[in-house]
Design a protein around this motif. Structure first.
Motif, mmCIF file in Angstrom:
data_model
loop_
_atom_site.group_PDB
_atom_site.id
_atom_site.type_symbol
_atom_site.label_atom_id
_atom_site.label_comp_id
_atom_site.label_asym_id
_atom_site.label_seq_id
_atom_site.Cartn_x
_atom_site.Cartn_y
_atom_site.Cartn_z
ATOM 1 N N TYR A 247 -3.070 7.470 -3.635
ATOM 2 C CA TYR A 247 -4.095 6.507 -3.228
ATOM 3 C C TYR A 247 -5.481 6.844 -3.778
ATOM 4 O O TYR A 247 -6.168 5.986 -4.338
ATOM 5 N N ALA B 86 0.837 -1.191 0.000
ATOM 6 C CA ALA B 86 0.000 0.000 0.000
ATOM 7 C C ALA B 86 0.877 1.249 0.000
ATOM 8 O O ALA B 86 0.669 2.189 -0.767
ATOM 9 N N LEU B 87 1.900 1.238 0.846
ATOM 10 C CA LEU B 87 2.762 2.413 0.961
ATOM 11 C C LEU B 87 3.636 2.607 -0.277
ATOM 12 O O LEU B 87 3.806 3.710 -0.768
ATOM 13 N N MET B 88 4.177 1.514 -0.790
ATOM 14 C CA MET B 88 5.126 1.631 -1.896
ATOM 15 C C MET B 88 4.441 1.855 -3.246
ATOM 16 O O MET B 88 4.974 2.513 -4.107
ATOM 17 N N LYS B 89 3.270 1.248 -3.422
ATOM 18 C CA LYS B 89 2.665 1.312 -4.751
ATOM 19 C C LYS B 89 1.533 2.343 -4.859
ATOM 20 O O LYS B 89 1.242 2.825 -5.936
ATOM 21 N N LEU B 90 0.874 2.637 -3.744
ATOM 22 C CA LEU B 90 -0.226 3.598 -3.814
ATOM 23 C C LEU B 90 0.230 4.973 -3.351
ATOM 24 O O LEU B 90 0.056 5.967 -4.044
ATOM 25 N N ASN B 91 0.823 4.990 -2.153
ATOM 26 C CA ASN B 91 1.395 6.202 -1.598
ATOM 27 C C ASN B 91 0.422 7.373 -1.669
ATOM 28 O O ASN B 91 -0.757 7.209 -1.408
ATOM 29 N N VAL B 92 0.910 8.560 -2.060
ATOM 30 C CA VAL B 92 0.040 9.745 -2.026
ATOM 31 C C VAL B 92 -0.997 9.741 -3.148
ATOM 32 O O VAL B 92 -1.930 10.534 -3.142
#
Lengths: 154, 175
Positions: free
Chosen positions: B103, B95-101
């Motif tokens: 999202y 979630a953090l690496m691929k979506l990040n800001v």
């Protein structure tokens, strides 16, 4: 020669990683998200000067995403304040106990003055333990039920 | 060098029999566990960790629903299952690496676009030492446990292993 496994005398200083991400409390959440992505870090230490004030992890990030929170607020508003931390001279055994019973996967490491030094992660502890019985862990067949079809040389 | 147990002659490691007396040496090449913890790692099976029933989702589920679910259930990763078999894993890290800001832009997309595909799995009757090896070398924090037909049956995390080791080590030093 395999080193003696001594969880009560070996200190965290030996196993923690210092490739951590430090951000200041006034940085915006958006900024921290992006820094975590570019440095491939799952957590950031929030420090005022060098003093550890809080941590912000991927778990916190996930919660913010779920609630569609405003990402332009300072990280200090959403970080976990005064996190459970390890002294750099604490025993590895203490880290294991804190992690396995407290449910933490990473603990910030601080020195006597409260300056942030890095993280000790479950992965580091696992690697430390594995390093004490390398010949049983690293000499494994490629799969648990590996058997060769034919006799070697036949 | 290995010493022959019957005549004490020195032999090159790996030879099948002693060059002096002809005694079979093959058994000596097997690693001998010399402590209780090594013994238990080599004999206990992954099932002793009591693999939890994982939360599973379908590949076409929307990212926003998945994230909502992870927060509500307080879990770090979900297994993406198709026809009973694990085809991917979606974790906080993804979630953090691929979506990040970004999202908000991606929230209605299917989770299969962001999951880590083809996760490393392990059978429930595999020895514990394999789980340790997979996690240490691969750097995984979750391992899906599969049955004989590759169907998902459970999940173990790095914390389950740490808990096991912590218990085994305290028992070891007390003995």
């Amino acid at each position: 020669m395999v080193a003696q496994l001594n969880l009560s005398s070996e200190t965290v200083a030996k196993i923690y990683a210092s490739d951590h991400l430090i951000v200041c409390p006034t940085a915006t959440v958006r900024d921290v998200f992006q820094q975590m992505q570019t440095t491939n870090n799952g957590a950031a230490l929030v420090c005022d000067g060098e003093i550890l004030k809080g941590i912000f992890t991927e778990r916190d990030a996930l919660k913010l995403m779920a609630s569609e929170a405003n990402l332009d607020v300072p990280i200090a508003d959403v970080m976990t304040k005064d996190p459970v931390s390890m002294g750099v001279n604490d025993a590895v055994g203490k880290a294991v106990a804190k992690m396995s019973f407290g449910g933490y996967r990473r603990l910030p490491v601080v020195d006597d003055a409260g300056c942030a030094l890095g993280f000790v992660k479950a992965r580091h502890v696992l690697h430390y333990l594995v390093a004490h019985f390398p010949n049983i862990v690293y000499n494994l067949p490629p799969s648990p039920h590996h058997s060769t079809k034919a006799r070697e040389g036949a | 060098m290995i010493n022959c147990p019957s005549c004490d002659a020195e032999n090159i490691p790996g030879v099948d029999e002693c060059t002096e007396c002809g005694q079979a040496l093959t058994d000596l090449h097997l690693p001998m566990p010399d402590s209780a913890i090594k013994q238990s790692l080599l004999t206990d099976r992954v099932s002793v960790l009591g693999p939890k029933t994982p939360i599973t989702i379908k590949p076409e589920m929307q990212v926003q629903e998945v994230i909502r679910m992870m927060v509500d259930e307080n879990i770090g990763s979900v297994i993406v299952v198709q026809e009973g078999a694990p085809i991917g894993i979606f974790s906080e890290r993804d979630a953090l690496m691929k979506l990040n800001v970004d999202y908000a832009k991606y929230r209605e997309r299917p989770v299969s676009e962001f999951m880590t595909s083809a996760p490393q799995t392990l059978e429930a009757d595999a020895k514990l030492v394999f789980a340790l090896q997979r996690m240490d070398i691969g750097g995984y924090r979750h391992l899906p446990i599969v049955g004989e037909q590759g169907e998902l049956t459970g999940i173990v995390s790095v914390r389950d292993i740490l808990r096991y080791l912590a218990k085994a080590l305290t028992a070891d030093s007390a003995a």
